[in-house]
Design a protein around this motif. Structure first.
Motif, PDB file in Angstrom:
ATOM      1  N   LEU A 195       0.827  -1.207   0.000  1.00  0.00           N
ATOM      2  CA  LEU A 195       0.000   0.000   0.000  1.00  0.00           C
ATOM      3  C   LEU A 195       0.864   1.261   0.000  1.00  0.00           C
ATOM      4  N   GLY A 196       1.984   1.226   0.733  1.00  0.00           N
ATOM      5  CA  GLY A 196       2.863   2.390   0.744  1.00  0.00           C
ATOM      6  C   GLY A 196       3.481   2.655  -0.611  1.00  0.00           C
ATOM      7  N   VAL A 197       3.881   1.582  -1.309  1.00  0.00           N
ATOM      8  CA  VAL A 197       4.483   1.759  -2.634  1.00  0.00           C
ATOM      9  C   VAL A 197       3.439   2.176  -3.654  1.00  0.00           C
ATOM     10  N   GLY A 198       2.271   1.534  -3.580  1.00  0.00           N
ATOM     11  CA  GLY A 198       1.223   1.858  -4.559  1.00  0.00           C
ATOM     12  C   GLY A 198       0.491   3.137  -4.248  1.00  0.00           C
ATOM     13  N   GLY A 199       0.712   3.706  -3.040  1.00  0.00           N
ATOM     14  CA  GLY A 199       0.012   4.940  -2.691  1.00  0.00           C
ATOM     15  C   GLY A 199       0.371   6.098  -3.596  1.00  0.00           C
ATOM     16  N   LEU A 200       1.636   6.143  -4.050  1.00  0.00           N
ATOM     17  CA  LEU A 200       2.057   7.227  -4.934  1.00  0.00           C
ATOM     18  C   LEU A 200       1.317   7.166  -6.263  1.00  0.00           C
ATOM     19  N   ALA A 201       1.203   5.955  -6.826  1.00  0.00           N
ATOM     20  CA  ALA A 201       0.481   5.812  -8.097  1.00  0.00           C
ATOM     21  C   ALA A 201      -0.994   6.166  -7.930  1.00  0.00           C
ATOM     22  N   VAL A 202      -1.571   5.742  -6.822  1.00  0.00           N
ATOM     23  CA  VAL A 202      -2.976   6.064  -6.569  1.00  0.00           C
ATOM     24  C   VAL A 202      -3.161   7.568  -6.406  1.00  0.00           C
ATOM     25  N   ALA A 203      -2.225   8.208  -5.707  1.00  0.00           N
ATOM     26  CA  ALA A 203      -2.323   9.652  -5.508  1.00  0.00           C
ATOM     27  C   ALA A 203      -2.238  10.405  -6.831  1.00  0.00           C
ATOM     28  N   LEU A 204      -1.363   9.949  -7.743  1.00  0.00           N
ATOM     29  CA  LEU A 204      -1.255  10.596  -9.043  1.00  0.00           C
ATOM     30  C   LEU A 204      -2.516  10.379  -9.878  1.00  0.00           C
ATOM     31  N   ALA A 205      -3.091   9.184  -9.778  1.00  0.00           N
ATOM     32  CA  ALA A 205      -4.292   8.895 -10.561  1.00  0.00           C
ATOM     33  C   ALA A 205      -5.514   9.624 -10.024  1.00  0.00           C
ATOM     34  N   LEU A 206      -5.542   9.871  -8.716  1.00  0.00           N
ATOM     35  CA  LEU A 206      -6.715  10.484  -8.081  1.00  0.00           C
ATOM     36  C   LEU A 206      -6.387  11.873  -7.553  1.00  0.00           C
ATOM     37  N   GLN A 207      -5.526  12.604  -8.251  1.00  0.00           N
ATOM     38  CA  GLN A 207      -5.108  13.895  -7.723  1.00  0.00           C
ATOM     39  C   GLN A 207      -6.262  14.890  -7.654  1.00  0.00           C
ATOM     40  N   ASP A 208      -7.177  14.867  -8.645  1.00  0.00           N
ATOM     41  CA  ASP A 208      -8.325  15.771  -8.592  1.00  0.00           C
ATOM     42  C   ASP A 208      -9.242  15.425  -7.420  1.00  0.00           C
ATOM     43  N   THR A 209      -9.468  14.121  -7.239  1.00  0.00           N
ATOM     44  CA  THR A 209     -10.318  13.692  -6.131  1.00  0.00           C
ATOM     45  C   THR A 209      -9.690  14.040  -4.787  1.00  0.00           C
ATOM     46  N   LEU A 210      -8.370  13.787  -4.662  1.00  0.00           N
ATOM     47  CA  LEU A 210      -7.690  14.112  -3.411  1.00  0.00           C
ATOM     48  C   LEU A 210      -7.648  15.616  -3.174  1.00  0.00           C
ATOM     49  N   ALA A 211      -7.516  16.399  -4.257  1.00  0.00           N
ATOM     50  CA  ALA A 211      -7.522  17.861  -4.096  1.00  0.00           C
ATOM     51  C   ALA A 211      -8.868  18.325  -3.539  1.00  0.00           C
ATOM     52  N   ASN A 212      -9.964  17.759  -4.053  1.00  0.00           N
ATOM     53  CA  ASN A 212     -11.283  18.117  -3.534  1.00  0.00           C
ATOM     54  C   ASN A 212     -11.469  17.631  -2.100  1.00  0.00           C
ATOM     55  N   LEU A 213     -10.922  16.443  -1.797  1.00  0.00           N
ATOM     56  CA  LEU A 213     -11.039  15.907  -0.440  1.00  0.00           C
ATOM     57  C   LEU A 213     -10.350  16.817   0.570  1.00  0.00           C
ATOM     58  N   PHE A 214      -9.088  17.165   0.303  1.00  0.00           N
ATOM     59  CA  PHE A 214      -8.356  18.003   1.253  1.00  0.00           C
ATOM     60  C   PHE A 214      -8.892  19.428   1.271  1.00  0.00           C
ATOM     61  N   ALA A 215      -9.420  19.886   0.145  1.00  0.00           N
ATOM     62  CA  ALA A 215     -10.039  21.216   0.140  1.00  0.00           C
ATOM     63  C   ALA A 215     -11.283  21.230   1.026  1.00  0.00           C
ATOM     64  N   GLY A 216     -12.070  20.154   0.976  1.00  0.00           N
ATOM     65  CA  GLY A 216     -13.241  20.070   1.844  1.00  0.00           C
ATOM     66  C   GLY A 216     -12.865  20.026   3.309  1.00  0.00           C
ATOM     67  N   VAL A 217     -11.822  19.242   3.631  1.00  0.00           N
ATOM     68  CA  VAL A 217     -11.354  19.194   5.022  1.00  0.00           C
ATOM     69  C   VAL A 217     -10.855  20.568   5.466  1.00  0.00           C
ATOM     70  N   HIS A 218     -10.134  21.260   4.584  1.00  0.00           N
ATOM     71  CA  HIS A 218      -9.626  22.590   4.926  1.00  0.00           C
ATOM     72  C   HIS A 218     -10.770  23.576   5.141  1.00  0.00           C
ATOM     73  N   ILE A 219     -11.792  23.515   4.309  1.00  0.00           N
ATOM     74  CA  ILE A 219     -12.924  24.436   4.450  1.00  0.00           C
ATOM     75  C   ILE A 219     -13.612  24.250   5.798  1.00  0.00           C
ATOM     76  N   LEU A 220     -13.848  22.995   6.165  1.00  0.00           N
ATOM     77  CA  LEU A 220     -14.536  22.727   7.429  1.00  0.00           C
ATOM     78  C   LEU A 220     -13.638  23.024   8.630  1.00  0.00           C
ATOM     79  N   ALA A 221     -12.350  22.688   8.504  1.00  0.00           N
ATOM     80  CA  ALA A 221     -11.443  22.931   9.626  1.00  0.00           C
ATOM     81  C   ALA A 221     -11.246  24.423   9.871  1.00  0.00           C
ATOM     82  N   ALA A 222     -11.182  25.222   8.793  1.00  0.00           N
ATOM     83  CA  ALA A 222     -11.019  26.671   8.934  1.00  0.00           C
ATOM     84  C   ALA A 222     -12.318  27.364   9.340  1.00  0.00           C
ATOM     85  N   LYS A 223     -13.450  26.662   9.230  1.00  0.00           N
ATOM     86  CA  LYS A 223     -14.772  27.180   9.605  1.00  0.00           C
ATOM     87  C   LYS A 223     -15.152  28.429   8.815  1.00  0.00           C
TER      88      LYS A 223
END
Length: 371
Positions: free
Chosen positions: A155-183
Motif C-alpha cells: 500500500l505504501g508503494v502503490g500509494g504514490l500511483a494512486v495519488a497521481l491517478a486520483l489527484q483531482d479527487t484528493l484535491a477536492n477531499l483536502f479542500a473540503g477538510v480545509h474548508i470545514l477545519a477553517a470554519k
C-alpha cells in the motif's frame, strides 16, 4: 488420544448454542426497549449507541454460545483453533461494524449540533467510517494468520500511483477538510460566489459542496473550486445583517416630517414581521439632491439572508400607504423636451416663426415610486 463423540456431548453443545441464541434474542429485545427510552432524550448520541449495540450484542451472545459448544465437543487441537479463530474473526467483524456505526453517528451528531439542524457535513463521517473499517479489516487479517506487513508495504508503494491517478479527487477531499477545519463555511450558511452561484450550504462531502438556492434547486460545486474562489458568507461572523432600501421624496417635502414618518414605519415593520430584528435601531440617511427628488437610504435589520425579501416587500407597502396618508409626495421623473420647427426648402416660413422653442413637460410613469 481423544475420546469419541457421544450423545451427551451433542446435547451439551446443542444446549450451549440454544442458550446463546436465546440470550441474543433477549438482549435484542432489551436494547429495543432501551432505544425507545433513548429516543425521548435530547442527546442524539444515546440513540446511535443503542442502535449500534443492537447489532453487536446479539451476535456476541451467539458467538459465545458457539464457543461454549465447541469447548464441550471433543475436537482436535487444529479444529479447535480453527473454530476459535473463526469465532474471534466474527466478533471482530461485528465489533468493527458496530464501532464504525457508533463513531460515525457520534461525529454526525456533533457536526449537526454545531452546524445547525439542516447541516450534515458527511466528509468527516465518511473519513471516520473508512478509517475504522480499515483498521478492523487489518485486525481480522492478523487474527486469521495473514501477515499484514507485506500488505502495508504494498500500500505504501502503490500509494504514490494512486495519488497521481486520483489527484483531482484528493484535491477536492483536502479542500473540503480545509474548508470545514477553517470554519469559513459550515452547513446551513448562506453563501454567494464571485461567479454568481448562491444559496444555503446543505452538505460538504468528500468531493463536492452541495448548495440549495432560493428556488429550491441544488448547485454542485467542487470543493477545490469553492476553496479557490472569492466568496461572501452572509451567515458569518453573525447571521443578522442590515439591508438598505433607496427612497426619494419631492423638494417641497418637510424632511423632518419625512424622517419621522419613515422611522415609525421601520419600527412597525421590525416589530410585526417575522424574520425582522425587533431591537434594530431605525436609520434614515439623506444623501442626494436628484433631478426631481431628494434621495435617502433606509436601513433595515433582518434575521438572516432570505428574510430580506419579505421585509422589503412589507416595508415598501407600508411606507407607500403612510406617505399617501401623510401627504408626502414621491415624484416621478420629469423630462423637458424642446421642439424646433424648421423652414420650408424655399426659405418661406410655414406660418409660424422659423424656430419656436416649446417646453413640453413630459412625465413618464414610475414603475417603482419607492425603491
Amino acid at each position: 488420544m481423544y475420546r469419541a463423540l457421544t450423545l451427551h456431548d451433542v446435547i451439551v453443545a446443542g444446549i450451549a448454542v440454544a442458550v446463546g441464541i436465546a440470550a441474543g434474542l433477549l438482549l435484542r429485545a432489551t436494547l429495543k426497549w432501551l432505544g425507545e427510552r433513548a429516543s425521548r432524550t435530547r442527546w442524539s448520541g444515546d440513540d446511535v449507541i443503542v442502535d449500534a449495540l443492537r447489532t453487536l450484542v446479539p451476535w456476541a451472545a451467539v458467538a459465545a454460545g458457539a464457543a461454549a459448544a465447541a469447548a464441550a465437543l471433543p475436537l482436535t487441537p487444529t479444529t479447535g483453533r480453527n473454530v476459535n479463530t473463526a469465532l474471534t474473526a466474527l466478533l471482530i467483524i461485528a465489533g468493527t461494524l458496530t464501532a464504525a456505526r457508533v463513531i460515525a453517528g457520534l461525529v454526525q451528531s456533533l457536526a449537526t449540533s454545531r452546524s445547525g439542524v439542516a447541516g450534515s457535513a458527511t466528509i468527516f463521517v465518511n473519513i471516520t467510517r473508512v478509517v475504522v473499517l480499515a483498521m478492523g479489516f487489518l485486525v481480522v487479517l492478523q487474527t486469521v494468520g495473514v501477515s499484514i506487513a507485506p500488505l502495508l508495504t504494498a500500500l505504501g508503494v502503490g500509494g504514490l500511483a494512486v495519488a497521481l491517478a486520483l489527484q483531482d479527487t484528493l484535491a477536492n477531499l483536502f479542500a473540503g477538510v480545509h474548508i470545514l477545519a477553517a470554519k469559513t463555511v459550515q452547513p446551513g450558511d448562506y453563501i454567494r460566489l464571485s461567479s454568481g452561484e448562491e444559496g444555503y450550504v446543505v452538505d460538504i462531502n468528500w468531493r463536492n459542496t452541495v448548495v440549495c438556492n432560493l428556488s429550491n434547486n441544488l448547485v454542485i460545486i467542487p470543493n477545490a473550486q469553492l476553496a479557490g474562489t472569492n466568496m461572501t458568507n452572509f451567515s458569518r461572523p453573525e447571521q443578522q445583517l442590515s439591508i438598505m432600501v433607496q427612497v426619494g421624496v419631492g423638494y417641497d417635502s418637510d424632511l423632518e416630517h419625512v424622517e419621522r414618518v419613515t422611522t415609525e414605519v421601520v419600527e412597525s415593520v421590525m416589530t410585526d414581521i417575522t424574520g425582522a430584528v425587533p431591537d434594530h435601531e431605525p436609520a434614515v440617511r439623506f444623501h442626494t439632491f436628484g433631478d426631481s427628488r431628494i434621495s435617502f437610504t433606509v436601513i433595515l435589520g433582518v434575521g438572516e439572508f432570505s428574510d430580506q425579501y419579505r421585509i422589503k416587500h412589507e416595508f415598501i407597502k407600508r411606507l407607500h400607504q403612510r406617505y399617501r396618508a401623510e401627504g408626502i409626495r414621491v415624484p416621478a421623473p420629469k423630462r423637458t423636451v424642446t421642439v424646433q420647427q424648421g423652414e420650408t426648402p424655399t426659405g418661406t416660413p410655414t406660418g409660424t416663426p422659423a424656430e419656436t422653442p416649446m417646453a413640453i413637460p413630459h412625465q413618464r410613469e414610475a414603475t417603482e415610486p419607492v425603491r
